[in-house]
Design a protein around this motif. Structure first.
Motif, PDB file in Angstrom:
ATOM      1  N   ALA A 129      -1.340  10.656  -0.148  1.00 40.37           N
ATOM      2  CA  ALA A 129      -2.537  11.500  -0.129  1.00 40.37           C
ATOM      3  C   ALA A 129      -3.805  10.662  -0.029  1.00 40.37           C
ATOM      4  O   ALA A 129      -4.681  10.929   0.810  1.00 40.37           O
ATOM      5  N   ILE A 130      -3.905   9.638  -0.869  1.00 40.53           N
ATOM      6  CA  ILE A 130      -5.140   8.831  -0.910  1.00 40.53           C
ATOM      7  C   ILE A 130      -5.328   8.052   0.380  1.00 40.53           C
ATOM      8  O   ILE A 130      -6.384   8.116   1.032  1.00 40.53           O
ATOM      9  N   PHE A 131      -4.296   7.324   0.779  1.00 41.27           N
ATOM     10  CA  PHE A 131      -4.465   6.441   1.936  1.00 41.27           C
ATOM     11  C   PHE A 131      -4.303   7.185   3.254  1.00 41.27           C
ATOM     12  O   PHE A 131      -4.762   6.697   4.288  1.00 41.27           O
ATOM     13  N   GLY A 132      -3.684   8.369   3.230  1.00 36.28           N
ATOM     14  CA  GLY A 132      -3.725   9.208   4.414  1.00 36.28           C
ATOM     15  C   GLY A 132      -5.149   9.646   4.718  1.00 36.28           C
ATOM     16  O   GLY A 132      -5.593   9.622   5.871  1.00 36.28           O
ATOM     17  N   LEU A 133      -5.882  10.030   3.671  1.00 29.98           N
ATOM     18  CA  LEU A 133      -7.290  10.399   3.847  1.00 29.98           C
ATOM     19  C   LEU A 133      -8.128   9.202   4.288  1.00 29.98           C
ATOM     20  O   LEU A 133      -9.005   9.324   5.151  1.00 29.98           O
ATOM     21  N   VAL A 134      -7.864   8.036   3.699  1.00 31.18           N
ATOM     22  CA  VAL A 134      -8.585   6.828   4.105  1.00 31.18           C
ATOM     23  C   VAL A 134      -8.319   6.530   5.584  1.00 31.18           C
ATOM     24  O   VAL A 134      -9.235   6.149   6.328  1.00 31.18           O
ATOM     25  N   GLY A 135      -7.081   6.720   6.014  1.00 29.04           N
ATOM     26  CA  GLY A 135      -6.741   6.490   7.414  1.00 29.04           C
ATOM     27  C   GLY A 135      -7.480   7.423   8.349  1.00 29.04           C
ATOM     28  O   GLY A 135      -7.952   7.010   9.413  1.00 29.04           O
ATOM     29  N   VAL A 136      -7.594   8.692   7.966  1.00 27.44           N
ATOM     30  CA  VAL A 136      -8.327   9.659   8.789  1.00 27.44           C
ATOM     31  C   VAL A 136      -9.791   9.243   8.911  1.00 27.44           C
ATOM     32  O   VAL A 136     -10.358   9.223  10.017  1.00 27.44           O
ATOM     33  N   VAL A 137     -10.407   8.898   7.789  1.00 24.11           N
ATOM     34  CA  VAL A 137     -11.831   8.538   7.790  1.00 24.11           C
ATOM     35  C   VAL A 137     -12.073   7.262   8.580  1.00 24.11           C
ATOM     36  O   VAL A 137     -12.982   7.179   9.415  1.00 24.11           O
ATOM     37  N   ASP A 138     -11.263   6.246   8.339  1.00 28.63           N
ATOM     38  CA  ASP A 138     -11.465   4.964   9.016  1.00 28.63           C
ATOM     39  C   ASP A 138     -11.222   5.098  10.515  1.00 28.63           C
ATOM     40  O   ASP A 138     -11.962   4.511  11.322  1.00 28.63           O
ATOM     41  N   SER A 139     -10.229   5.874  10.910  1.00 24.69           N
ATOM     42  CA  SER A 139      -9.975   6.094  12.333  1.00 24.69           C
ATOM     43  C   SER A 139     -11.145   6.818  12.989  1.00 24.69           C
ATOM     44  O   SER A 139     -11.547   6.493  14.113  1.00 24.69           O
ATOM     45  N   ALA A 140     -11.718   7.796  12.282  1.00 29.63           N
ATOM     46  CA  ALA A 140     -12.868   8.523  12.817  1.00 29.63           C
ATOM     47  C   ALA A 140     -14.073   7.600  12.982  1.00 29.63           C
ATOM     48  O   ALA A 140     -14.809   7.684  13.973  1.00 29.63           O
TER      49      ALA A 140
END
Length: 256
Positions: free
Chosen positions: A28-39
């Motif tokens: 959950a935590i790093f999935g969200l981080v991945g979405v933000v960083d990719s954006a």
């Protein structure tokens, strides 16, 4: 019918282990981080195209020099993230004159699918979702290893924002490994059924839809900017042609 009799046919799931809880938290935590960083990386690609002076985006600051070698253009110097965003492996060519697709948009869509699969594991303890989650996380780690090795060997540098995604992909893989309830042999034996199952179709739809929607937001301003530049160039050429024609007419009249 008594309450105890009514509840006899309902099997309650056993309490989730601490191992699985930690795994879901990582997803959950790093999935969200991945979405933000990719954006953020996709936005930087867009900003660098809209602002050729490279004063916009997260990679501003250190100038680069354009050079041509063997008929191909490259940028020499600059920060590590500037080098990475101009790398040929950082984007996928698109047909019809559309801007190239940054692979960061694929990462964004991938992490959206990861978040969905993680949610299904948390809510329903879905075995198919567990298998798909481990598969997607494994592919992400493999892609991470390729990009990291390429960056270090070919570019001699590592983009810090890309490095965040490298760490994220590894931690998501750890989370997927912790939540799995089957052995690898069991996962492989039922994987063919999982690939054509409902969870796989939904995850694929999220990936394709996420990629398409994010690319639409990314590409449209670039298309508009390109059309504006073409119109300005055409107007300039027409003005230049009129000026040359006027000068030629003036010279003819002067000789007469």
């Amino acid at each position: 019918m008594s309450e105890s009799g009514a509840s006899e046919g309902v099997s309650e799931a056993p309490p989730r282990s601490r191992r699985a809880t930690v795994g879901l938290a990582l997803i959950a935590i790093f999935g969200l981080v991945g979405v933000v960083d990719s954006a953020v990386l996709a936005w930087d690609h867009q900003a660098s195209k809209l602002d050729p002076t490279q004063q916009s985006g997260i990679c501003k600051g250190e100038p680069t020099t354009a050079i041509t070698l063997g008929g191909q253009s490259f940028e020499a110097g600059g920060s590590s993230c500037k080098i990475s965003r101009t790398s040929p492996v950082s984007r996928i060519p698109m047909p019809g004159g559309w801007p190239a697709l940054p692979i960061s948009l694929l990462g964004l869509a991938c992490y959206l699918a990861v978040l969905y699969l993680g949610f299904m594991v948390w809510r329903q303890r879905d075995v198919d979702a567990e298998r798909l989650l481990l598969t997607v996380a494994s592919l992400s780690v493999a892609m991470t290893l390729f990009l990291g090795i390429y960056s270090l060997l070919k570019q001699g540098s590592l983009c810090p924002f890309c490095a965040i995604l490298y760490v994220v992909s590894f931690l998501v893989f750890v989370g997927a490994w912790l939540v799995k309830t089957e052995t690898i042999r069991e996962c492989m034996s039922g994987f063919s059924r999982t690939l054509v199952g409902r969870q796989a179709m939904i995850a694929l739809a999220i990936f394709i839809g996420g990629t398409g929607a994010s690319y639409a937001f990314y590409a449209q301003p670039l298309r508009s900017s390109l059309e504006t530049k073409r119109a300005e160039m055409k107007a300039g050429m027409e003005e230049q042609a009129k000026t040359l024609h006027t000068q030629q007419v003036w010279k003819v009249d002067a000789t007469n």
